[in-house]
Enzyme design. Structure first.
Site, PDB file in Angstrom:
ATOM      1  N   ASP A 169      -3.314  24.337 -12.317  1.00 40.23           N
ATOM      2  CA  ASP A 169      -4.733  24.506 -12.620  1.00 40.23           C
ATOM      3  C   ASP A 169      -5.073  25.984 -12.722  1.00 40.23           C
ATOM      4  O   ASP A 169      -4.963  26.711 -11.741  1.00 40.23           O
ATOM      5  CB  ASP A 169      -5.532  23.841 -11.480  1.00 40.23           C
ATOM      6  CG  ASP A 169      -7.028  23.886 -11.711  1.00 40.23           C
ATOM      7  OD1 ASP A 169      -7.470  24.289 -12.795  1.00 40.23           O
ATOM      8  OD2 ASP A 169      -7.758  23.500 -10.769  1.00 40.23           O
ATOM      9  N   GLY A 170      -5.490  26.392 -13.924  1.00 44.15           N
ATOM     10  CA  GLY A 170      -5.990  27.745 -14.117  1.00 44.15           C
ATOM     11  C   GLY A 170      -5.202  28.527 -15.150  1.00 44.15           C
ATOM     12  O   GLY A 170      -3.991  28.688 -15.032  1.00 44.15           O
ATOM     13  N   GLY A 171      -5.898  28.939 -16.197  1.00 42.61           N
ATOM     14  CA  GLY A 171      -5.279  29.794 -17.206  1.00 42.61           C
ATOM     15  C   GLY A 171      -4.226  29.111 -18.057  1.00 42.61           C
ATOM     16  O   GLY A 171      -3.396  29.778 -18.684  1.00 42.61           O
ATOM     17  N   GLY A 216     -12.068  29.282  -8.264  1.00 42.87           N
ATOM     18  CA  GLY A 216     -13.472  29.721  -8.238  1.00 42.87           C
ATOM     19  C   GLY A 216     -14.105  29.913  -9.596  1.00 42.87           C
ATOM     20  O   GLY A 216     -15.323  29.799  -9.722  1.00 42.87           O
ATOM     21  N   PHE A 217     -13.306  30.194 -10.596  1.00 40.87           N
ATOM     22  CA  PHE A 217     -13.872  30.439 -11.926  1.00 40.87           C
ATOM     23  C   PHE A 217     -12.930  29.930 -13.004  1.00 40.87           C
ATOM     24  O   PHE A 217     -11.708  30.049 -12.861  1.00 40.87           O
ATOM     25  CB  PHE A 217     -14.095  31.947 -12.152  1.00 40.87           C
ATOM     26  CG  PHE A 217     -15.014  32.559 -11.134  1.00 40.87           C
ATOM     27  CD1 PHE A 217     -16.399  32.470 -11.270  1.00 40.87           C
ATOM     28  CD2 PHE A 217     -14.498  33.195 -10.008  1.00 40.87           C
ATOM     29  CE1 PHE A 217     -17.247  33.010 -10.305  1.00 40.87           C
ATOM     30  CE2 PHE A 217     -15.332  33.742  -9.036  1.00 40.87           C
ATOM     31  CZ  PHE A 217     -16.709  33.651  -9.199  1.00 40.87           C
ATOM     32  N   GLY A 218     -13.522  29.411 -14.070  1.00 45.42           N
ATOM     33  CA  GLY A 218     -12.730  29.077 -15.247  1.00 45.42           C
ATOM     34  C   GLY A 218     -12.474  30.328 -16.066  1.00 45.42           C
ATOM     35  O   GLY A 218     -13.051  31.392 -15.813  1.00 45.42           O
ATOM     36  N   GLY A 219     -11.594  30.222 -17.033  1.00 49.67           N
ATOM     37  CA  GLY A 219     -11.388  31.285 -18.010  1.00 49.67           C
ATOM     38  C   GLY A 219     -10.608  32.488 -17.514  1.00 49.67           C
ATOM     39  O   GLY A 219     -10.610  33.539 -18.154  1.00 49.67           O
ATOM     40  N   HIS A 230     -11.371  18.005  -7.463  1.00 48.04           N
ATOM     41  CA  HIS A 230     -10.737  19.174  -6.845  1.00 48.04           C
ATOM     42  C   HIS A 230     -11.769  19.825  -5.931  1.00 48.04           C
ATOM     43  O   HIS A 230     -12.709  20.458  -6.399  1.00 48.04           O
ATOM     44  CB  HIS A 230     -10.282  20.129  -7.960  1.00 48.04           C
ATOM     45  CG  HIS A 230      -9.681  21.402  -7.477  1.00 48.04           C
ATOM     46  ND1 HIS A 230      -9.465  22.477  -8.315  1.00 48.04           N
ATOM     47  CD2 HIS A 230      -9.233  21.793  -6.248  1.00 48.04           C
ATOM     48  CE1 HIS A 230      -8.917  23.468  -7.621  1.00 48.04           C
ATOM     49  NE2 HIS A 230      -8.780  23.072  -6.369  1.00 48.04           N
ATOM     50  N   MET A 279     -17.289  23.246  -6.047  1.00 45.97           N
ATOM     51  CA  MET A 279     -17.209  24.552  -5.361  1.00 45.97           C
ATOM     52  C   MET A 279     -18.427  24.735  -4.471  1.00 45.97           C
ATOM     53  O   MET A 279     -19.542  24.384  -4.862  1.00 45.97           O
ATOM     54  CB  MET A 279     -17.214  25.687  -6.393  1.00 45.97           C
ATOM     55  CG  MET A 279     -16.118  25.614  -7.416  1.00 45.97           C
ATOM     56  SD  MET A 279     -16.269  27.001  -8.557  1.00 45.97           S
ATOM     57  CE  MET A 279     -15.031  26.534  -9.769  1.00 45.97           C
ATOM     58  N   MET A 284      -2.280  26.156  -7.623  1.00 43.86           N
ATOM     59  CA  MET A 284      -3.275  26.961  -8.354  1.00 43.86           C
ATOM     60  C   MET A 284      -2.565  28.095  -9.081  1.00 43.86           C
ATOM     61  O   MET A 284      -1.802  28.851  -8.476  1.00 43.86           O
ATOM     62  CB  MET A 284      -4.317  27.548  -7.387  1.00 43.86           C
ATOM     63  CG  MET A 284      -5.294  26.554  -6.811  1.00 43.86           C
ATOM     64  SD  MET A 284      -6.234  25.604  -8.032  1.00 43.86           S
ATOM     65  CE  MET A 284      -7.070  26.867  -8.990  1.00 43.86           C
ATOM     66  N   GLY A 300      -9.376  23.918 -18.747  1.00 46.36           N
ATOM     67  CA  GLY A 300     -10.817  23.909 -18.995  1.00 46.36           C
ATOM     68  C   GLY A 300     -11.168  24.588 -20.296  1.00 46.36           C
ATOM     69  O   GLY A 300     -11.416  23.938 -21.323  1.00 46.36           O
ATOM     70  N   SER A 301     -11.126  25.925 -20.291  1.00 45.99           N
ATOM     71  CA  SER A 301     -11.560  26.684 -21.466  1.00 45.99           C
ATOM     72  C   SER A 301     -10.767  26.323 -22.717  1.00 45.99           C
ATOM     73  O   SER A 301     -11.339  26.201 -23.805  1.00 45.99           O
ATOM     74  CB  SER A 301     -11.399  28.184 -21.236  1.00 45.99           C
ATOM     75  OG  SER A 301     -11.644  28.508 -19.908  1.00 45.99           O
ATOM     76  N   MET A 350     -12.946  22.560  -3.834  1.00 47.58           N
ATOM     77  CA  MET A 350     -12.846  23.967  -3.435  1.00 47.58           C
ATOM     78  C   MET A 350     -13.985  24.219  -2.448  1.00 47.58           C
ATOM     79  O   MET A 350     -14.951  24.939  -2.717  1.00 47.58           O
ATOM     80  CB  MET A 350     -12.932  24.858  -4.671  1.00 47.58           C
ATOM     81  CG  MET A 350     -11.660  24.830  -5.498  1.00 47.58           C
ATOM     82  SD  MET A 350     -11.860  25.530  -7.126  1.00 47.58           S
ATOM     83  CE  MET A 350     -12.537  24.120  -7.976  1.00 47.58           C
ATOM     84  N   ASP A 367     -14.359  19.936 -10.740  1.00 45.31           N
ATOM     85  CA  ASP A 367     -14.233  21.076  -9.827  1.00 45.31           C
ATOM     86  C   ASP A 367     -15.471  21.229  -8.967  1.00 45.31           C
ATOM     87  O   ASP A 367     -16.511  21.678  -9.444  1.00 45.31           O
ATOM     88  CB  ASP A 367     -14.051  22.361 -10.645  1.00 45.31           C
ATOM     89  CG  ASP A 367     -12.653  22.500 -11.196  1.00 45.31           C
ATOM     90  OD1 ASP A 367     -11.690  22.391 -10.421  1.00 45.31           O
ATOM     91  OD2 ASP A 367     -12.518  22.730 -12.421  1.00 45.31           O
ATOM     92  N   SER A 384     -10.660  19.949 -17.538  1.00 42.27           N
ATOM     93  CA  SER A 384     -11.630  20.293 -16.490  1.00 42.27           C
ATOM     94  C   SER A 384     -13.014  20.436 -17.103  1.00 42.27           C
ATOM     95  O   SER A 384     -13.245  21.331 -17.931  1.00 42.27           O
ATOM     96  CB  SER A 384     -11.231  21.616 -15.824  1.00 42.27           C
ATOM     97  OG  SER A 384     -12.319  22.077 -15.048  1.00 42.27           O
ATOM     98  N   HIS A 393     -10.900  16.336 -14.734  1.00 46.37           N
ATOM     99  CA  HIS A 393     -10.821  17.151 -13.521  1.00 46.37           C
ATOM    100  C   HIS A 393     -12.236  17.620 -13.185  1.00 46.37           C
ATOM    101  O   HIS A 393     -12.936  18.169 -14.030  1.00 46.37           O
ATOM    102  CB  HIS A 393      -9.892  18.334 -13.814  1.00 46.37           C
ATOM    103  CG  HIS A 393      -9.563  19.210 -12.669  1.00 46.37           C
ATOM    104  ND1 HIS A 393      -8.630  18.872 -11.712  1.00 46.37           N
ATOM    105  CD2 HIS A 393     -10.025  20.438 -12.319  1.00 46.37           C
ATOM    106  CE1 HIS A 393      -8.519  19.862 -10.840  1.00 46.37           C
ATOM    107  NE2 HIS A 393      -9.376  20.821 -11.181  1.00 46.37           N
TER     108      HIS A 393
END
Ligand code: DX5
Ligand code: ZN
Length: 222
Positions: free
Chosen positions: A174-176, A141-144, A65, A36, A136, A196-197, A67, A34, A7, A32
């Site tokens: 997607d996420g974490g 809404g936020f990375g990390g 994606h 928003m 999800m 992402g991160s 959002m 994102d 991402s 990816h």
């Protein structure tokens, strides 16, 4: 097959071309993107101009994606600008079937996403129309953010429906997602891994090669 989908939300936007080049050279399969709107999710990220520049820079599959509330407003333009896949949220669209059909008719791959609190039943009616279901694994809404542990059961539930009825549908998460929890998500049935991160912080090529070695040694669900 398992796919790694970095991402770019976590990339360095002053050096986006360089980050994308490294991603591509290291063997990632897709990017990816994102988008928003500050309404469906609290934050605002980026939109059409970035997509256009990224498309001009790379041939990687661009997985957009959305959002965004009422994403149907943007589908046509996103595809014109080079989106290969567009995922809309089941919570954000009042004309889901029509929007998924439009995405396909215009030549891109449709996907449907669900938030952590949304039950799997909400996406079942659309699974015959999509190329991908996105579960999800954080609040969008936020990375990390930290991975939400209860996502594992949801991934297993979606995987079991896919295996029984829609064997060509991909299951994206997607996420974490970190190297530490990657295998457990593959075991649960995810085969498209957004991160992402964990990809863009530090050494991008090293991060990707570590992710890929796990993805490639996994038997996979497709
Ligand atoms: C979050 C986005 C994600 C985000 C993931 O709302 O949809 O794609 O970039 O970032 P990490 O991997 O840092 O959780
Ligand atoms: Zn995303």
């Amino acid at each position: 097959m398992n796919y790694l989908v970095p991402s770019i939300l976590a990339a360095d936007f002053c050096n986006l071309g360089k980050d994308i080049d490294q991603t591509e050279q290291a063997g990632a399969h897709c990017l990816h993107i994102d988008v928003m709107d500050g309404m469906f999710v609290p934050s605002i990220s980026f939109g059409m101009p970035i997509l256009k520049s990224v498309r001009e820079h790379t041939k990687l599959f661009l997985d957009v994606h959305m959002m965004v509330e009422n994403p149907e407003r943007y589908v046509e333009e996103l595809i014109k600008l080079g989106a290969d896949g567009i995922t809309i949220h089941v919570e954000a669209c009042t004309c889901i079937e029509k929007t998924l059909a439009t995405i396909r008719r215009l030549g891109a791959k449709p996907g449907i996403a669900i938030n952590p609190e949304t039950p799997v039943e909400a996406v079942v009616p659309y699974m015959g129309m999509v190329d991908m279901v996105l579960v999800m694994t954080v609040q969008p809404g936020f990375g990390g953010q930290a991975y939400i542990d209860s996502s594992i059961d949801k991934i297993k539930e979606v995987r079991s429906i896919i295996d029984k009825e829609y064997p060509n549908v991909n299951l994206e998460i997607d996420g974490g997602v970190l190297l530490d929890n990657l295998q457990m998500n593959l075991d649960a049935g995810a085969n498209m891994i957004v991160s992402g991160s964990a990809i863009f912080k530090g050494d991008v090529e090293k991060n990707i090669s570590e992710f890929l070695s796990v993805l490639e040694s996994d038997i996979g669900h497709k």
